[in-house]
Design a protein around this motif. Structure first.
Motif, PDB file in Angstrom:
ATOM      1  N   GLY A   1      16.434  26.505  51.601  1.00 47.67           N
ATOM      2  CA  GLY A   1      17.107  25.594  50.349  1.00 47.67           C
ATOM      3  C   GLY A   1      16.953  24.019  50.919  1.00 47.67           C
ATOM      4  O   GLY A   1      15.874  24.061  52.623  1.00 47.67           O
ATOM      5  N   LEU A   2      17.904  23.022  50.989  1.00 46.07           N
ATOM      6  CA  LEU A   2      18.046  21.747  51.237  1.00 46.07           C
ATOM      7  C   LEU A   2      18.926  21.348  52.484  1.00 46.07           C
ATOM      8  O   LEU A   2      19.737  22.625  52.693  1.00 46.07           O
ATOM      9  N   HIS A   3      18.864  21.023  53.822  1.00 45.06           N
ATOM     10  CA  HIS A   3      18.899  21.310  55.304  1.00 45.06           C
ATOM     11  C   HIS A   3      19.547  19.391  55.869  1.00 45.06           C
ATOM     12  O   HIS A   3      18.466  18.723  55.323  1.00 45.06           O
TER      13      HIS A   3
ATOM     14  N   TRP B   1      26.856  19.140  59.734  1.00 47.47           N
ATOM     15  CA  TRP B   1      25.201  19.482  59.446  1.00 47.47           C
ATOM     16  C   TRP B   1      25.135  20.501  58.012  1.00 47.47           C
ATOM     17  O   TRP B   1      26.482  20.493  57.793  1.00 47.47           O
ATOM     18  N   TRP B   2      24.413  20.652  56.808  1.00 42.83           N
ATOM     19  CA  TRP B   2      24.971  20.570  55.948  1.00 42.83           C
ATOM     20  C   TRP B   2      23.677  21.758  55.276  1.00 42.83           C
ATOM     21  O   TRP B   2      22.684  22.074  55.703  1.00 42.83           O
ATOM     22  N   THR B   3      23.845  22.751  54.433  1.00 41.37           N
ATOM     23  CA  THR B   3      22.872  23.554  53.633  1.00 41.37           C
ATOM     24  C   THR B   3      23.478  23.121  52.112  1.00 41.37           C
ATOM     25  O   THR B   3      24.510  23.421  51.966  1.00 41.37           O
ATOM     26  N   MET B   4      22.580  23.128  51.191  1.00 38.57           N
ATOM     27  CA  MET B   4      22.172  23.812  49.532  1.00 38.57           C
ATOM     28  C   MET B   4      20.972  24.084  49.561  1.00 38.57           C
ATOM     29  O   MET B   4      20.108  24.203  49.594  1.00 38.57           O
TER      30      MET B   4
ATOM     31  N   PHE C   1      24.063  26.501  42.568  1.00 38.87           N
ATOM     32  CA  PHE C   1      23.868  25.934  43.622  1.00 38.87           C
ATOM     33  C   PHE C   1      25.523  26.551  44.638  1.00 38.87           C
ATOM     34  O   PHE C   1      26.374  26.448  44.196  1.00 38.87           O
ATOM     35  N   VAL C   2      25.199  26.623  46.173  1.00 35.24           N
ATOM     36  CA  VAL C   2      25.647  26.685  46.929  1.00 35.24           C
ATOM     37  C   VAL C   2      25.718  25.557  48.272  1.00 35.24           C
ATOM     38  O   VAL C   2      24.941  25.031  48.241  1.00 35.24           O
TER      39      VAL C   2
ATOM     40  N   TYR D   1      31.186  24.361  48.846  1.00 33.68           N
ATOM     41  CA  TYR D   1      31.522  24.517  46.955  1.00 33.68           C
ATOM     42  C   TYR D   1      30.485  25.055  47.062  1.00 33.68           C
ATOM     43  O   TYR D   1      29.236  26.111  46.699  1.00 33.68           O
ATOM     44  N   TRP D   2      31.018  25.742  45.693  1.00 26.99           N
ATOM     45  CA  TRP D   2      29.638  26.747  44.151  1.00 26.99           C
ATOM     46  C   TRP D   2      29.544  25.934  43.238  1.00 26.99           C
ATOM     47  O   TRP D   2      30.442  25.362  42.413  1.00 26.99           O
TER      48      TRP D   2
END
Length: 226
Positions: free
Chosen positions: A51-53, A61-64, A72-73, A118-119
């Motif tokens: 996914g996206l980082h 730091w984040w991931t989608m 999506f998460v 979040y979802w």
């Protein structure tokens, strides 16, 4: 656009719009060297099969990830988050749907690495319920650059070559948000070098756009008249 502290699900744009803004920023900075580097050894903004980082190698730091059609998460941590320190503990996965990547999320929880989750499905974001005395979950500091569309347009404008003619940053972003971006139009408008002065890796940019699903579907040629 304002993000509350702690964040509210309604602070976020649609999952598709958030994905497009983040993915476009990742794509314009893509390089073959980074494509070959494992996610655990990367920083900045990027896209891969997971996914996206976004990782600034220090504070956030984040991931989608896409979890199927319309799902999506979004998860990660900013140093401003108070969730994992709250007493009594907050169950960040409470109320989550069955399709969340629970193995990954629980590994992060066990490592004390997670600040919020979040979802998104059926056109709506959701998260666990927070206690009234929680001050912040990190969503604002972590995601404002993608949530605020004006900032996303500004970031893309910085990569546009003002000496060439063609669609501007707002138009290109709108096409990406509609998942109908024509890669050639974007590639023609980008500056030849990145902010550090290194040559742009146009093939890697094009691959990232396709991986993100931002490009217009191929059009079949008109049949030749008999």
């Amino acid at each position: 656009m304002t993000i509350h502290r702690p964040g509210l699900p309604e602070d976020l744009p649609t999952g598709e719009a958030l994905w497009a803004r983040w993915a476009l920023r990742a794509a314009v900075g893509a390089t073959i060297e980074d494509e070959q580097r494992r996610s655990g050894y990367r920083t900045g903004v990027w896209i891969d099969a997971e996914g996206l980082h976004y990782d600034d190698s220090g504070c956030t730091w984040w991931t989608m990830s896409r979890m199927g059609e319309g799902r999506f998460v979004l998860y990660g941590e900013d140093e401003s988050s108070e969730v994992k320190w709250h007493e009594p503990p907050i169950d960040m996965l409470a109320g989550g749907p069955e399709w969340l990547p629970y193995d990954e999320l629980r590994d992060r929880l066990e490592g004390n690495e997670l600040g919020c989750v979040y979802w998104y499905e059926h056109g709506t974001w959701a998260r666990a319920t927070y206690p009234d005395d929680l001050g912040d979950d990190g969503l604002d500091c972590g995601m404002i650059g993608f949530v605020d569309r004006d900032r996303a347009v500004g970031d893309l404008s910085d990569r546009i070559d003002a000496t060439t003619d063609g669609p501007g940053a707002d138009t290109l972003l709108a096409a990406a948000e509609a998942h109908r971006l024509e890669p050639g139009l974007l590639l023609e408008r980008l500056r030849p070098t990145d902010p550090d002065g290194d040559p742009l890796d146009l093939p890697a940019v094009a691959r990232a756009l396709v991986l993100a699903g931002l490009t217009a579907p191929a059009t079949a040629p008109d049949p030749t008249p008999s």
